[in-house]
Design a protein around this motif. Structure first.
Motif, short mmCIF file in Angstrom:
data_model
loop_
_atom_site.label_atom_id
_atom_site.label_comp_id
_atom_site.label_asym_id
_atom_site.label_seq_id
_atom_site.Cartn_x
_atom_site.Cartn_y
_atom_site.Cartn_z
N ASP A 264 0.81 -1.22 0.00
CA ASP A 264 0.00 0.00 0.00
C ASP A 264 0.84 1.27 0.00
OD1 ASP A 264 -2.12 -1.72 0.22
OD2 ASP A 264 -2.23 -1.54 2.40
N LEU B 56 4.17 -7.69 8.65
CA LEU B 56 3.66 -6.76 9.65
C LEU B 56 4.05 -5.36 9.17
CD1 LEU B 56 4.82 -8.55 12.92
CD2 LEU B 56 2.99 -9.15 11.34
N ILE B 57 3.07 -4.57 8.80
CA ILE B 57 3.34 -3.25 8.24
C ILE B 57 3.08 -2.19 9.29
CG2 ILE B 57 2.76 -1.64 6.40
CD1 ILE B 57 1.55 -4.07 4.90
N CYS B 58 4.10 -1.47 9.69
CA CYS B 58 3.92 -0.44 10.71
C CYS B 58 3.26 0.79 10.11
CB CYS B 58 5.24 -0.05 11.35
SG CYS B 58 5.01 1.25 12.58
N LEU B 59 2.14 1.18 10.68
CA LEU B 59 1.41 2.36 10.19
C LEU B 59 2.14 3.64 10.52
CD1 LEU B 59 -2.21 1.30 11.17
CD2 LEU B 59 -1.23 1.36 8.89
N LYS C 41 -1.84 -9.26 5.55
CA LYS C 41 -1.15 -8.02 5.92
C LYS C 41 -1.68 -7.58 7.27
CE LYS C 41 -2.04 -5.76 2.04
NZ LYS C 41 -1.96 -4.70 1.03
N VAL C 42 -0.77 -7.33 8.18
CA VAL C 42 -1.16 -6.90 9.51
C VAL C 42 -0.70 -5.46 9.70
CG1 VAL C 42 -0.95 -7.35 11.96
CG2 VAL C 42 -0.87 -9.24 10.35
N TYR C 43 -1.63 -4.58 9.95
CA TYR C 43 -1.29 -3.18 10.14
C TYR C 43 -1.29 -2.87 11.62
CZ TYR C 43 -2.75 -2.96 5.28
OH TYR C 43 -2.88 -3.18 3.94
N GLY C 44 -0.36 -2.06 12.03
CA GLY C 44 -0.31 -1.69 13.43
C GLY C 44 0.91 -0.84 13.70
N TYR C 45 1.35 -0.83 14.93
CA TYR C 45 2.49 -0.01 15.29
C TYR C 45 3.59 -0.87 15.89
CZ TYR C 45 -0.64 3.81 14.42
OH TYR C 45 -1.50 4.68 13.81
N CYS C 46 4.82 -0.61 15.44
CA CYS C 46 5.95 -1.33 15.99
C CYS C 46 6.29 -0.73 17.36
CB CYS C 46 7.16 -1.26 15.06
SG CYS C 46 7.85 0.39 14.84
N GLU C 47 7.14 -1.41 18.10
CA GLU C 47 7.46 -1.02 19.46
C GLU C 47 7.88 0.45 19.51
OE1 GLU C 47 10.07 -3.93 21.04
OE2 GLU C 47 9.55 -3.47 23.12
N GLN D 147 5.09 2.83 18.94
CA GLN D 147 4.16 2.84 20.07
C GLN D 147 4.63 3.86 21.10
OE1 GLN D 147 3.23 -1.14 21.73
NE2 GLN D 147 3.57 -1.95 19.66
#
Lengths: 181, 181
Positions: free
Chosen positions: B96, B117-120, B154-160, B163
């Motif tokens: 994306d 794992l795609i960091c937003l 695809k997993v969207y979220g925030y990496c450590e 965060q």
DNA sequence: CTATCTGCAAATTGTTTGCAGTCCG
DNA sequence: CGGACTGCAAACAATTTGCAGATAG
């Protein structure tokens, strides 16, 4: 470009309900921020609720909206779809057919995702609501310290119809080969 | 455009091995069909094996390949990436970020997928090799008669890191609000 | 030799942007 | 009234295509 044909059967009554629900949500969220409530925005949202087609590209939305609002510009459609996506009214999807698609984000309960089965033969898209992946988040959290916000699972394969077609084609292929040799 | 930074540590010896393995596969598959073995195709495949970057866009491949073969055209890169994808030497991905990316398809054992794992926040992409979804196929087969060929999660979220950043930003935001009122 | 492949430039396609005028709040 | 929103046209970026010449088998 593959056609994404996903029908969505719903009674008129149910549509009404979704309609007013979505409209209410839009009005709330628009007031919340400093946005404005324009006729174009209403028409575009209404298009999603009224349409049987669940996933639409910007171009498709444009074509449909033009019937009600002939003066609308494609740029406005793009801007509105973008806005609605950030407002969580719509969800932006990608089926690898060269353009983004959008769908109504009506079930906003957390943890209930739905997945798309994309047929590699005809490009049709099925929906599969499932909690198969419910535990995924906690695993990712533990192992990667990754805070999951959302996920999208795309499953590629062949639908029943195309499986048959492919079986026949293979048979023909073999017959032709046998003749050649 | 988000930068996709995925490092890939591998010893020189392991690289050699992957190299010859991929080259062999390419030669086989090229002979199999009526394709031709050109220097451009070799250089492009080699670029994937030698690079530490696991997912590359056409433009990125182009830049790298130009160092070895300055006369190559971008169109050739696109055509080759496409060819390699249909030959199953590469896998086409979409994070994306506005362009397609490709990665070496070196583990071709069936049923062993890997997810991204795609960091937003920063756009970084992690890889997560996992068999979590192993049973998925059989369920889809039973319920939808859908013959799964592949899937992409695809997993969207925030990496450590992000965060933490976000937590701080939120704190600042609150402080600013408190001052304003 | 000839079908496949290449580089180049032009064309396409989906999407974004700048701007002058319009309209909601 | 004033900032948000719109339509239009031009700009963009990723990818594709047509074609004449190059090259592998």
């Amino acid at each position: 470009m593959a056609t994404v044909v996903t029908e969505h059967t719903e009674t008129e009554a149910a549509k009404e309900e979704t309609m007013s629900y979505m409209m209410k949500r839009m009005k709330e969220k628009i007031k919340d921020k400093k946005y404005k409530m324009t006729s174009q925005r209403q028409v575009i949202l209404r298009t999603f609720v009224n349409s049987n087609i669940r996933h639409m590209s910007a171009e498709e939305v444009f074509e449909r909206v033009k019937k009600t609002a002939p003066d609308i510009g494609l740029a406005t459609v793009y801007r509105t779809l973008d806005l609605f996506t950030t407002m969580d009214l719509l969800k932006k999807l990608d089926f690898d057919d060269g353009c983004s698609r959008y769908e109504l984000n009506d079930h906003e309960e957390e943890g209930h995702f739905h997945h798309h089965l994309i047929c590699l033969g005809c490009g049709k898209v099925w929906e599969c609501n499932d909690d198969l992946l419910e535990t995924l988040e906690s695993i990712l959290q533990k192992r990667f310290h990754f805070q999951t916000v959302d996920h999208q699972l795309k499953v590629y394969g062949y639908c029943e119809e195309c499986q048959k077609k492919r079986a026949e084609e293979e048979k023909d292929e073999k017959a032709r080969h046998a003749n050649e040799e």
